[in-house]
Design a protein around this motif. Sequence first.
Motif, mmCIF file in Angstrom:
data_model
loop_
_atom_site.group_PDB
_atom_site.id
_atom_site.type_symbol
_atom_site.label_atom_id
_atom_site.label_comp_id
_atom_site.label_asym_id
_atom_site.label_seq_id
_atom_site.Cartn_x
_atom_site.Cartn_y
_atom_site.Cartn_z
ATOM 1 N N ALA A 250 0.830 -1.205 0.000
ATOM 2 C CA ALA A 250 0.000 0.000 0.000
ATOM 3 C C ALA A 250 0.864 1.254 0.000
ATOM 4 N N GLU A 251 1.923 1.258 0.822
ATOM 5 C CA GLU A 251 2.807 2.420 0.857
ATOM 6 C C GLU A 251 3.501 2.617 -0.487
ATOM 7 N N GLU A 252 3.913 1.527 -1.101
ATOM 8 C CA GLU A 252 4.560 1.622 -2.416
ATOM 9 C C GLU A 252 3.620 2.204 -3.455
ATOM 10 N N ARG A 253 2.354 1.768 -3.434
ATOM 11 C CA ARG A 253 1.382 2.331 -4.387
ATOM 12 C C ARG A 253 1.183 3.834 -4.147
ATOM 13 N N ILE A 254 1.088 4.222 -2.907
ATOM 14 C CA ILE A 254 0.873 5.624 -2.594
ATOM 15 C C ILE A 254 2.050 6.479 -3.020
ATOM 16 N N ARG A 255 3.269 5.957 -2.822
ATOM 17 C CA ARG A 255 4.475 6.740 -3.137
ATOM 18 C C ARG A 255 4.802 6.767 -4.629
ATOM 19 N N SER A 256 4.437 5.715 -5.347
ATOM 20 C CA SER A 256 4.911 5.646 -6.737
ATOM 21 C C SER A 256 3.831 5.332 -7.755
ATOM 22 N N GLY A 257 2.585 5.274 -7.322
ATOM 23 C CA GLY A 257 1.521 4.918 -8.249
ATOM 24 C C GLY A 257 1.308 5.982 -9.316
#
Length: 259
Positions: A250-257
């Motif tokens: 989830a954090e990865e999606r928020i940071r790089s989506g």
Amino acid sequence: MSDYDSVSADVEHEEEIPEDHPRYQDLLTRHRIEAGVEKGITHLQGMHAEGRGSAFDYLLGEETIPSADDAERAAAAHLLLAEHPVLSINGNVAALVPGEMVALAEAVDADLEVNLFNRTPERIDAIADHLREHGAGDVKGLEADARIPNLEHKRAKVDADGIYDADVVLVPLEDGDRAEALDEMGKTEIVIDLNPLSRSPQVADVPIVDNIIRAVPNMTEHARALADSDEAELEAIIEDFDRERALENAEERIRSGDL
């Protein structure tokens, strides 16, 4: 000016919001929170909380990412295996997904319990009535004859035969201190929160990083699909779920989506 540009966030009925509007879910949640305030269900502070969540949902692409769906399936398995599951309901939850929470409770045979930070008899009664209007039978939280240890505010007040006695608790849109206190009581805790870095999902056994208006129906769908599963199958689903990976994804999606 396009037809979308003419859609105001200040609508009288949610049916006025076109479902193909690119920000449909955001407009829908804003309308429901505003209507909840007018009805005495949602506190004004809930509008600020919803705004924070809306920002994270925008960064997630306003969709249920695969790791969130995995969490929703694991949550359904936990609730189906529980001896005494309870779904906690605050003002925002009651405004956003009242019928959906009733449907989930029916699918997993759980109790519904109203629990509020800004607790007044009037709000408790209004939320209980609102849930009954959406099909609920018995609603807990009115007695508040027990307290969660290590909490000083009114949100510590719960029913002795409800959240206090529960083995699995769904606490959507929850404050971190209460999530931590429930964790310390040894309860299996399912949290719905759009911010993977906040305390609530960080302490949850099952952190669901998703918009509640998507998460609760998804959980119900999973619960119905798993209704005939045996105990071993449900335990395998729980064992396969990786909470740390779900938070990281989830954090990865928020940071790089891609937006």
